[in-house]
Design a protein around this motif. Structure first.
Motif, PDB file in Angstrom:
ATOM      1  N   CYS A  15     -10.764  -1.933  -4.359  1.00 36.74           N
ATOM      2  CA  CYS A  15     -10.332  -1.000  -5.172  1.00 36.74           C
ATOM      3  C   CYS A  15      -9.077  -1.421  -5.811  1.00 36.74           C
ATOM      4  O   CYS A  15      -8.935  -0.939  -7.196  1.00 36.74           O
ATOM      5  N   ASN A  16      -8.236  -2.029  -5.069  1.00 35.98           N
ATOM      6  CA  ASN A  16      -6.846  -2.392  -6.142  1.00 35.98           C
ATOM      7  C   ASN A  16      -7.304  -3.386  -6.999  1.00 35.98           C
ATOM      8  O   ASN A  16      -6.481  -3.047  -8.028  1.00 35.98           O
ATOM      9  N   GLU A  17      -8.287  -4.322  -7.051  1.00 34.17           N
ATOM     10  CA  GLU A  17      -8.351  -5.130  -8.018  1.00 34.17           C
ATOM     11  C   GLU A  17      -8.793  -4.284  -9.254  1.00 34.17           C
ATOM     12  O   GLU A  17      -8.413  -4.746 -10.579  1.00 34.17           O
ATOM     13  N   LYS A  18      -9.431  -3.073  -9.072  1.00 31.53           N
ATOM     14  CA  LYS A  18      -9.622  -2.083 -10.333  1.00 31.53           C
ATOM     15  C   LYS A  18      -8.352  -1.200 -10.673  1.00 31.53           C
ATOM     16  O   LYS A  18      -8.786  -0.237 -11.299  1.00 31.53           O
ATOM     17  N   HIS A  19      -7.376  -1.418 -10.040  1.00 32.08           N
ATOM     18  CA  HIS A  19      -6.163  -0.644 -10.108  1.00 32.08           C
ATOM     19  C   HIS A  19      -6.669   0.828  -9.485  1.00 32.08           C
ATOM     20  O   HIS A  19      -5.994   1.940  -9.986  1.00 32.08           O
ATOM     21  N   ASP A  23      -6.075   3.363  -6.480  1.00 33.88           N
ATOM     22  CA  ASP A  23      -5.151   3.690  -5.078  1.00 33.88           C
ATOM     23  C   ASP A  23      -6.512   4.381  -4.138  1.00 33.88           C
ATOM     24  O   ASP A  23      -7.128   5.010  -4.604  1.00 33.88           O
ATOM     25  N   LYS A  28     -12.189   2.861 -16.229  1.00 32.14           N
ATOM     26  CA  LYS A  28     -11.142   2.274 -15.678  1.00 32.14           C
ATOM     27  C   LYS A  28      -9.678   3.511 -15.701  1.00 32.14           C
ATOM     28  O   LYS A  28      -8.796   3.239 -14.976  1.00 32.14           O
ATOM     29  N   ASN A  68      -7.947   6.536 -11.310  1.00 33.33           N
ATOM     30  CA  ASN A  68      -7.079   5.644 -10.662  1.00 33.33           C
ATOM     31  C   ASN A  68      -6.795   6.009  -9.036  1.00 33.33           C
ATOM     32  O   ASN A  68      -5.965   5.501  -8.352  1.00 33.33           O
ATOM     33  N   GLN A  69      -7.519   6.865  -8.645  1.00 27.03           N
ATOM     34  CA  GLN A  69      -7.595   7.503  -7.286  1.00 27.03           C
ATOM     35  C   GLN A  69      -8.973   7.676  -6.589  1.00 27.03           C
ATOM     36  O   GLN A  69      -9.931   8.394  -7.177  1.00 27.03           O
TER      37      GLN A  69
END
Ligand SMILES: *Cc1c(COP(=O)(O)O)cnc(C)c1O
Length: 380
Positions: A45-49, A51, A232, A235-236
């Protein structure tokens, strides 16, 4: 009761009256496997920004587990029960109240969570008053119902709801969120999550706000991260099941490089006898008021395990020994078919099961099921 680490077996036992004794039924949690899952899904997940807020409700936010996931890199935890958040109040992480708060619990919500998900103006108003009382500002995410028909305001009501929320003192709207695949089984996709993004832009433009959180769902949204279709702007994500059981929940597929057996249920055999498969006598109702049906498989070796529907969900039990199957369960008794077992099972033997989400939820919640936490090194 004091917790103590038994070096020899690497198990944490509860110490009872001076001697260590393992009790059954129990859930054994392999924290090494669990933290492996945490790291795998966090990295993905972090790779895709995105959280990840780890959802702790299925294991009742048990402290040894929460401590382990924080060590593995989780910065935010989410739970649907404020009582669970209260228990881990002192742990250093962001805490999210997942279930829309009750008006009667707003003080505790403000006290023990940093952020709550909301859909009712009356409750948000009460949260504002509680926050004022406690000299705080409470962050909220407005939930939008994109079709699953559980919580959330309907799409046409978002703008007018936000207009009211921004007038409420001591409350800070930080984002929009949605929940799918819970009541209606609606699968997250580009169309419904795209709508959430559109709404976010609309709110920002209309009110000159910045919404920092767009919370795009639970473990059923993970498949979009896995197949690169997650927009994109999301973000969560709030992830429970995928980390705990190594499965995404839109299609029930395994998450690559995750363990599905970090949680194991163990029960003890209290009777084992060869008996027919057809009950004898006039068949009325079973313990739960259902009229049972039986297939005649002849004489089978039937073992009774001391665990029942008070502690488990029968349909969610998967015996680890593939030669074992389940016959049924009443409140306190689980009957298994041990006929084809290679090992000759006897009274006192322990039988292991993998468990599904519902079964894990029941077992972790039952005070009759003991919990043990492994710290095995190198599970791979
Ligand atoms: C339970 C819950 C989650 C987590 O669901 P999983 O399927 O376990 O990932 C996320 N969001 C909300 C609002 C929930 O109630």
């Amino acid at each position: 009761m004091a917790m103590e680490i038994n070096e020899e077996s690497n198990l944490v036992y509860k110490k009872e009256s001076g001697h260590m004794k393992k009790t059954y039924p129990c859930v054994e949690v392999d924290l090494a496997k669990l933290t492996h899952n945490v790291k795998t899904i966090l990295a993905m997940c972090n790779e895709k920004h995105i959280d990840v807020s780890m959802v702790t409700k299925v294991f009742c936010a048990q402290r040894p587990i929460v401590e382990a996931i924080l060590q593995a890199g989780i910065k935010s935890v989410a739970d649907s029960r404020v009582l669970n958040l209260k228990e881990i109040y002192d742990l250093d992480c962001t805490k999210i109240m997942l279930r829309i708060p009750m008006g009667s619990e707003v003080h505790n919500v403000v006290q023990y969570s940093d952020l709550s998900f909301n859909s009712e103006l009356a409750t948000i108003t009460k949260l504002g008053l509680a926050a004022k009382d406690l000299n705080k500002t409470h962050n909220i995410v407005l939930m939008v119902d994109l079709g699953d028909l559980r919580e959330g305001v309907l799409i046409p009501d978002v703008i007018k709801t936000v207009e009211k929320i921004i007038e409420i003192d001591n409350v800070n709207l930080i984002g929009l969120g949605t929940n799918l695949s819970c009541y209606g089984g609606v699968i997250p996709d580009k169309a419904n999550l795209g709508k959430l993004i559109e709404l976010k832009l609309d709110v920002e433009k209309t009110f000159g706000l910045t919404l920092s959180v767009i919370s795009g769902g639970n473990s059923s949204s993970l498949y979009m991260v896995m197949n690169n279709t997650m927009p994109k702007e999301i973000n969560q994500l709030r992830i429970g099941e995928s980390i705990v059981l190594g499965r995404e929940s839109a299609y029930g597929r395994p998450v690559p490089n995750c363990y599905e057996d970090a949680f194991i249920l163990k029960g003890e055999i209290i009777e084992i006898k060869s008996k027919p498969t057809l009950p004898r006598g006039i068949i009325g109702m079973d313990a739960f008021g259902n009229k049972p049906n039986f297939k005649d498989k002849g004489i089978r070796k039937r073992a009774i395990i001391a665990v029942g529907r008070q502690d488990i969900r029968l349909e969610g039990l998967i015996p680890i020994d593939k030669n074992i199957s389940t016959f049924g369960a009443s409140s306190d008794h689980l009957i298994i078919d041990a006929t084809d077992c290679e090992k000759e099972l006897i009274v006192g033997d322990i039988v292991d099961f993998k468990i599904d989400y519902g079964c894990l939820l029941a077992a972790m919640t039952s005070p009759y099921v003991e919990k043990y936490y492994h710290h095995l090194k190198n599970p791979c």
